[in-house]
Design a protein around this motif. Structure first.
Motif, PDB file in Angstrom:
ATOM      1  N   GLY A 117      -3.714  14.158 -15.709  1.00  0.00           N
ATOM      2  CA  GLY A 117      -4.658  13.145 -15.256  1.00  0.00           C
ATOM      3  C   GLY A 117      -4.945  12.125 -16.337  1.00  0.00           C
ATOM      4  O   GLY A 117      -5.002  10.910 -16.073  1.00  0.00           O
ATOM      5  N   ILE A 120      -1.721   9.815 -16.712  1.00  0.00           N
ATOM      6  CA  ILE A 120      -1.457   8.875 -15.623  1.00  0.00           C
ATOM      7  C   ILE A 120      -2.522   7.784 -15.533  1.00  0.00           C
ATOM      8  O   ILE A 120      -2.219   6.618 -15.296  1.00  0.00           O
ATOM      9  CB  ILE A 120      -1.346   9.629 -14.278  1.00  0.00           C
ATOM     10  CG1 ILE A 120      -0.156  10.592 -14.294  1.00  0.00           C
ATOM     11  CG2 ILE A 120      -1.228   8.657 -13.118  1.00  0.00           C
ATOM     12  CD1 ILE A 120       1.189   9.933 -14.506  1.00  0.00           C
ATOM     13  N   THR A 121      -3.794   8.172 -15.731  1.00  0.00           N
ATOM     14  CA  THR A 121      -4.882   7.210 -15.538  1.00  0.00           C
ATOM     15  C   THR A 121      -5.243   6.443 -16.798  1.00  0.00           C
ATOM     16  O   THR A 121      -5.844   5.368 -16.717  1.00  0.00           O
ATOM     17  CB  THR A 121      -6.158   7.926 -15.053  1.00  0.00           C
ATOM     18  OG1 THR A 121      -6.625   8.828 -16.070  1.00  0.00           O
ATOM     19  CG2 THR A 121      -5.875   8.713 -13.770  1.00  0.00           C
ATOM     20  N   VAL A 259      -9.327  15.770 -11.002  1.00  0.00           N
ATOM     21  CA  VAL A 259      -7.986  16.347 -10.960  1.00  0.00           C
ATOM     22  C   VAL A 259      -7.974  17.537 -10.000  1.00  0.00           C
ATOM     23  O   VAL A 259      -9.020  18.036  -9.591  1.00  0.00           O
ATOM     24  CB  VAL A 259      -7.509  16.794 -12.366  1.00  0.00           C
ATOM     25  CG1 VAL A 259      -7.438  15.614 -13.314  1.00  0.00           C
ATOM     26  CG2 VAL A 259      -8.422  17.874 -12.941  1.00  0.00           C
ATOM     27  N   CYS A 264      -7.325  14.490  -4.373  1.00  0.00           N
ATOM     28  CA  CYS A 264      -6.659  13.449  -3.580  1.00  0.00           C
ATOM     29  C   CYS A 264      -7.579  12.883  -2.504  1.00  0.00           C
ATOM     30  O   CYS A 264      -7.316  11.798  -1.972  1.00  0.00           O
ATOM     31  CB  CYS A 264      -5.419  14.013  -2.882  1.00  0.00           C
ATOM     32  SG  CYS A 264      -4.163  14.636  -3.980  1.00  0.00           S
ATOM     33  N   GLN A 269     -13.394  10.671  -3.761  1.00  0.00           N
ATOM     34  CA  GLN A 269     -13.236   9.593  -4.733  1.00  0.00           C
ATOM     35  C   GLN A 269     -14.253   8.483  -4.475  1.00  0.00           C
ATOM     36  O   GLN A 269     -14.808   7.909  -5.421  1.00  0.00           O
ATOM     37  CB  GLN A 269     -11.813   9.043  -4.680  1.00  0.00           C
ATOM     38  CG  GLN A 269     -10.745  10.014  -5.152  1.00  0.00           C
ATOM     39  CD  GLN A 269      -9.345   9.433  -5.111  1.00  0.00           C
ATOM     40  OE1 GLN A 269      -9.164   8.226  -4.949  1.00  0.00           O
ATOM     41  NE2 GLN A 269      -8.342  10.281  -5.250  1.00  0.00           N
ATOM     42  N   THR A 286      -5.972  10.234  -9.390  1.00  0.00           N
ATOM     43  CA  THR A 286      -4.548  10.022  -9.124  1.00  0.00           C
ATOM     44  C   THR A 286      -4.259  10.311  -7.654  1.00  0.00           C
ATOM     45  O   THR A 286      -5.125  10.738  -6.901  1.00  0.00           O
ATOM     46  CB  THR A 286      -3.675  10.933 -10.004  1.00  0.00           C
ATOM     47  OG1 THR A 286      -3.965  12.302  -9.695  1.00  0.00           O
ATOM     48  CG2 THR A 286      -3.956  10.696 -11.479  1.00  0.00           C
ATOM     49  N   ASP A 287      -3.018  10.062  -7.248  1.00  0.00           N
ATOM     50  CA  ASP A 287      -2.626  10.326  -5.862  1.00  0.00           C
ATOM     51  C   ASP A 287      -1.958  11.697  -5.759  1.00  0.00           C
ATOM     52  O   ASP A 287      -1.924  12.466  -6.724  1.00  0.00           O
ATOM     53  CB  ASP A 287      -1.717   9.213  -5.326  1.00  0.00           C
ATOM     54  CG  ASP A 287      -0.456   9.030  -6.168  1.00  0.00           C
ATOM     55  OD1 ASP A 287      -0.014  10.024  -6.812  1.00  0.00           O
ATOM     56  OD2 ASP A 287       0.092   7.922  -6.200  1.00  0.00           O
ATOM     57  N   ARG A 289       1.003  12.719  -5.772  1.00  0.00           N
ATOM     58  CA  ARG A 289       2.152  13.039  -6.633  1.00  0.00           C
ATOM     59  C   ARG A 289       1.728  13.885  -7.835  1.00  0.00           C
ATOM     60  O   ARG A 289       2.476  14.751  -8.291  1.00  0.00           O
ATOM     61  CB  ARG A 289       2.812  11.752  -7.147  1.00  0.00           C
ATOM     62  CG  ARG A 289       3.528  10.932  -6.090  1.00  0.00           C
ATOM     63  CD  ARG A 289       3.984   9.617  -6.689  1.00  0.00           C
ATOM     64  NE  ARG A 289       2.850   8.837  -7.215  1.00  0.00           N
ATOM     65  CZ  ARG A 289       2.980   7.787  -8.031  1.00  0.00           C
ATOM     66  NH1 ARG A 289       4.177   7.411  -8.436  1.00  0.00           N
ATOM     67  NH2 ARG A 289       1.905   7.136  -8.436  1.00  0.00           N
ATOM     68  N   PHE A 290       0.524  13.608  -8.351  1.00  0.00           N
ATOM     69  CA  PHE A 290       0.092  14.269  -9.573  1.00  0.00           C
ATOM     70  C   PHE A 290      -1.187  15.080  -9.407  1.00  0.00           C
ATOM     71  O   PHE A 290      -1.518  15.897 -10.265  1.00  0.00           O
ATOM     72  CB  PHE A 290      -0.090  13.228 -10.682  1.00  0.00           C
ATOM     73  CG  PHE A 290       1.142  12.407 -10.931  1.00  0.00           C
ATOM     74  CD1 PHE A 290       2.279  12.981 -11.477  1.00  0.00           C
ATOM     75  CD2 PHE A 290       1.186  11.067 -10.588  1.00  0.00           C
ATOM     76  CE1 PHE A 290       3.426  12.244 -11.698  1.00  0.00           C
ATOM     77  CE2 PHE A 290       2.337  10.307 -10.803  1.00  0.00           C
ATOM     78  CZ  PHE A 290       3.459  10.898 -11.355  1.00  0.00           C
ATOM     79  N   CYS A 291      -1.933  14.870  -8.316  1.00  0.00           N
ATOM     80  CA  CYS A 291      -3.122  15.684  -8.043  1.00  0.00           C
ATOM     81  C   CYS A 291      -2.712  17.081  -7.597  1.00  0.00           C
ATOM     82  O   CYS A 291      -3.194  18.082  -8.109  1.00  0.00           O
ATOM     83  CB  CYS A 291      -3.967  15.033  -6.934  1.00  0.00           C
ATOM     84  SG  CYS A 291      -5.456  14.221  -7.554  1.00  0.00           S
TER      85      CYS A 291
END
Length: 335
Positions: A117, A120-121, A259, A264, A269, A286-287, A289-291
């Motif tokens: 997390g 990516i962020t 995370v 997601c 959010q 994150t979306d 793909r990584f959550c």
């Protein structure tokens, strides 16, 4: 330059990912999906991982366009998670590490989510809300460890949502939590539910039991399944926002990072974003793909450990179903 491959299989997601110095080369995943109304059991989930892991490994290597000789370290999820799926995935990681003559590092699943997390962020030192099928924790970094400020005292929020989806016989594809989220968007009548915040901790099992008992009556009174999903989400997420805000104030932090698989959820959010805006803080998320559980997060966290000089003896490369976030010394962070 460190090229790392990560194996994740702590629950019903089997993931293998490859990273090089924070750049994602491949992120391959398979999900074990059960019929509506059913959860996933350790034995069947482990069998799913065994059936698919070689295919996913070949796919990850092909997508990354690298050879096994290019890999510097093999990483795997050491825990926490379900015993049988963890074991089946770890066995493959140990095997390829020996075949390829590479060092092996066991990664804490929760740390993997946090470090992915942050990568990516771009969040620097956030207060972390970690929400998934097996974990619910409010976390902040201090003195070489991720400290747990609050957590669930019974079941995780993802488990609560999944079990309620079984009550309504919702599909498990792509995930029960996602289907609850979509139904909640159509609900508009709020049902008062128990609100269980206990200091910095939360409790979800009583809310689930209350709803399980009341569902037939509520449906008979004219409430729709969409209303039930809407009410459950609003109630649970309000509890999470409250405890996260308290940790944010305590740490005098200006960042919140969500995370884990439940992270997601767009409504979570949105609610967290409103709280952050009111406090002058910034939300990072994150979306899918990584959550959602993935191999990349294990590869990245393992690479950070490896780069900082972390080494594991073979006898230490076991798995454990209980592996606390605050057990890990974060040797890779010096802030």
């Amino acid at each position: 330059m460190v090229v790392a491959i990560g194996f994740e299989g702590s629950a019903n997601k089997l993931g293998i990912g490859i990273v090089v110095d924070g750049t994602v080369l491949s992120n391959c995943r398979r999900t074990y999906i059960t019929p509506p109304g059913e959860g996933f059991l350790p034995k069947e989930t482990a069998q799913h991982h065994r059936d698919n892991i070689i295919t996913v490994l070949r796919e990850a290597l092909a997508n990354a366009k690298i050879c096994t000789s290019d890999i510097d370290v093999v990483c795997y999820t050491k825990g926490p998670g379900m015993g049988a799926p963890l074991q089946s995935t770890a066995i493959v990681a140990r095997t390829v590490a020996q075949l390829w003559n590479k060092p092996l590092i066991g990664v804490n699943h929760c740390i993997g989510h946090i470090e992915m997390g942050r990568l990516i962020t771009g969040a620097k030192n956030p207060t972390v809300l970690y929400v998934s099928g097996g974990n619910t924790q409010v976390i902040a970094y201090s003195r070489k460890r991720y400290r747990i400020f609050g957590e669930t005292i019974d079941i995780a929020i993802g488990n609560c949502l999944d079990r309620f989806a079984r009550v309504l016989k919702l599909s498990n594809a792509p995930s029960p939590g996602y289907n609850i989220e979509q139904m909640a968007k159509k609900g508009n009548k709020f049902i008062q539910l128990p609100y269980c915040v206990k200091g910095m901790d939360v409790s979800f099992s009583g809310i689930l039991s209350y709803l399980e008992e009341k569902v037939p009556k509520l449906l008979a009174e004219g409430y729709t399944p969409e209303d039930l999903c809407f009410s459950l989400q609003e109630n649970l997420f309000a509890m999470l926002v409250e405890t996260t805000e308290r940790a944010l104030a305590h740490c005098n932090s200006q960042e919140v990072l969500i995370v884990g698989g439940v992270g997601c959820n767009e409504r979570l959010q949105e609610m967290m974003g409103q709280m952050c805006e009111e406090r002058g803080a910034k939300l990072f998320a994150t979306d899918e793909r990584f959550c959602i559980d993935n191999g990349v997060m294990i590869a990245h966290a393992g690479a950070e450990m490896f780069r900082s000089g972390c080494k594991m003896k073979w006898e230490d490369c076991f798995i454990t179903q209980r592996y606390r976030t605050d057990e890990v010394e974060t040797t890779w962070r010096d802030d």
